[in-house]
Design an enzyme around this catalytic site. Structure first.
Site, PDB file in Angstrom:
ATOM      1  N   LYS A  52       0.844  -1.203   0.000  1.00  0.00           N
ATOM      2  CA  LYS A  52       0.000   0.000   0.000  1.00  0.00           C
ATOM      3  C   LYS A  52       0.876   1.248   0.000  1.00  0.00           C
ATOM      4  O   LYS A  52       0.652   2.179  -0.772  1.00  0.00           O
ATOM      5  CB  LYS A  52      -0.906   0.010   1.241  1.00  0.00           C
ATOM      6  N   GLN A  96      -4.364  -1.005   9.961  1.00  0.00           N
ATOM      7  CA  GLN A  96      -4.416  -2.311   9.302  1.00  0.00           C
ATOM      8  C   GLN A  96      -5.114  -3.331  10.207  1.00  0.00           C
ATOM      9  O   GLN A  96      -4.822  -3.422  11.403  1.00  0.00           O
ATOM     10  CB  GLN A  96      -2.992  -2.780   8.942  1.00  0.00           C
ATOM     11  N   ASP A 119     -10.431   4.133   4.992  1.00  0.00           N
ATOM     12  CA  ASP A 119     -11.018   2.823   4.692  1.00  0.00           C
ATOM     13  C   ASP A 119     -12.547   2.870   4.634  1.00  0.00           C
ATOM     14  O   ASP A 119     -13.172   1.891   4.213  1.00  0.00           O
ATOM     15  CB  ASP A 119     -10.616   1.809   5.780  1.00  0.00           C
TER      16      ASP A 119
HETATM   17  N1  GUN Z   1      -7.139  -5.916   6.249  1.00  0.00           N
HETATM   18  C1  GUN Z   1      -7.576  -6.572   5.167  1.00  0.00           C
HETATM   19  N2  GUN Z   1      -8.133  -5.704   4.300  1.00  0.00           N
HETATM   20  C2  GUN Z   1      -8.015  -4.472   4.831  1.00  0.00           C
HETATM   21  C3  GUN Z   1      -8.400  -3.170   4.402  1.00  0.00           C
HETATM   22  O1  GUN Z   1      -8.967  -2.950   3.335  1.00  0.00           O
HETATM   23  N3  GUN Z   1      -8.118  -2.170   5.255  1.00  0.00           N
HETATM   24  C4  GUN Z   1      -7.529  -2.379   6.444  1.00  0.00           C
HETATM   25  N4  GUN Z   1      -7.297  -1.323   7.225  1.00  0.00           N
HETATM   26  N5  GUN Z   1      -7.156  -3.569   6.884  1.00  0.00           N
HETATM   27  C5  GUN Z   1      -7.416  -4.606   6.074  1.00  0.00           C
END
Ligand code: GUN
Length: 281
Positions: A52, A96, A119
């Site tokens: 990311k 995360q 998110d």
């Molecule tokens: N863990 C798995 N997918 C995601 C996501 O899209 N955002 C976050 N913050 N954690 C995740």
């Protein structure tokens, strides 16, 4: 011939367009900045976070990483988030998931300022999605909609099945498809007639986290299959939630794993970060 929907290509095109938006913001002295909070040392999470950040950096987004120990207390984590909420340089905050078991995940998500919730997991943004009001949408739901668009599929009037009801993917994707006028069935581990419902659907979104759970013979001929799952098998290979080899024989279009949903989700994270930074103007 089945169409293999190329997520890498879609993501590269989207990131290219976003790079121009970053430049415009930077010309106006706004440096889009994403703060990434990683708690503990789950190896998969570490890779996701690295990917990311790399994608964001590649188009000029600034990233700040906070790596915190798995032993951190809930109150310490909330204090850290509060600091990021009040840091004017930070436009977007990502915590995360998953978090260690002793941490109250809903409390953490609700502690992120809704205006920095990249998110779209904060209850205010979930409410906005539910009501169809403007707000930050979860990146994977955005990726699913973008991949359908890239495959030339308009969900309006289609029968869609979303497999998995999680807050990160299944639930927001079902809501997004509903707002796009699909007739949506949201199925999960307690659903009795899974095979039958899948076989009636022209759009299949698999987000259940079980490798090759969706069998090829369930797929309606010509259906569009979007596979969100990604699991590392004991032999080291990656598998989606759909039995790709069998499903591609029936589907009209299908995303590969890897190289389907994942890269597009990351491009959507960059898009959400830029949108939040742009609100400063
Ligand atoms: N863990 C798995 N997918 C995601 C996501 O899209 N955002 C976050 N913050 N954690 C995740």
């Amino acid at each position: 011939m089945v169409q293999i929907i190329d997520g890498k290509q879609l993501a590269a095109a989207r990131l290219g367009a976003l790079q121009i938006e970053v430049k415009t913001l930077r010309d106006r002295k706004i440096v889009p900045t994403l703060a990434v909070v990683l708690v503990g040392d789950d190896p998969a999470s570490a890779i996701y976070v690295r990917n990311k950040q790399a994608a964001c950096k590649s188009i000029g987004i600034e990233t700040i990483e906070a790596r915190l120990p798995a032993t951190i207390t809930g109150p310490s984590l909330l204090a850290r988030i509060d600091k990021l909420n009040s840091d004017d340089r930070v436009h977007a905050i990502l915590v995360q998931l998953p978090l260690p078991n002793h941490i109250d995940r809903q409390g953490v998500v609700a502690a992120i300022s809704p205006s920095k919730d990249v998110d779209g997991f904060h209850p205010e943004n979930v409410g906005r999605l539910t009501l169809g009001l403007p707000g930050t949408r979860p990146c994977t739901a955005l990726a699913v909609m973008a991949l359908l668009g890239a495959a030339g599929v308009d969900p309006a009037g289609e029968r869609a099945v979303v497999i998995g009801r999680g807050q990160v993917v299944g639930m927001p994707t079902a809501l997004s498809l509903t707002h796009a006028n699909a007739t949506v069935t949201l199925v999960h581990s307690r659903t009795r007639e899974l095979a039958e419902i899948v076989s009636e659907s022209t759009i299949v979104v698999a987000a259940i986290g079980k490798p090759r759970y969706v069998r090829g013979e369930w797929i309606r001929p010509g259906a569009t299959v979007i596979d969100v799952g990604i699991t590392r098998l004991p032999d080291g290979t990656l598998a989606g939630d759909v039995d790709f080899a069998a499903a591609r024989e029936r589907a009209g279009a299908i995303t590969p794993v890897p190289g389907g949903v994942g890269p597009v989700t990351i491009a959507m994270l960059a898009q959400n970060t830029i949108a939040l930074a742009g609100r400063q103007i």
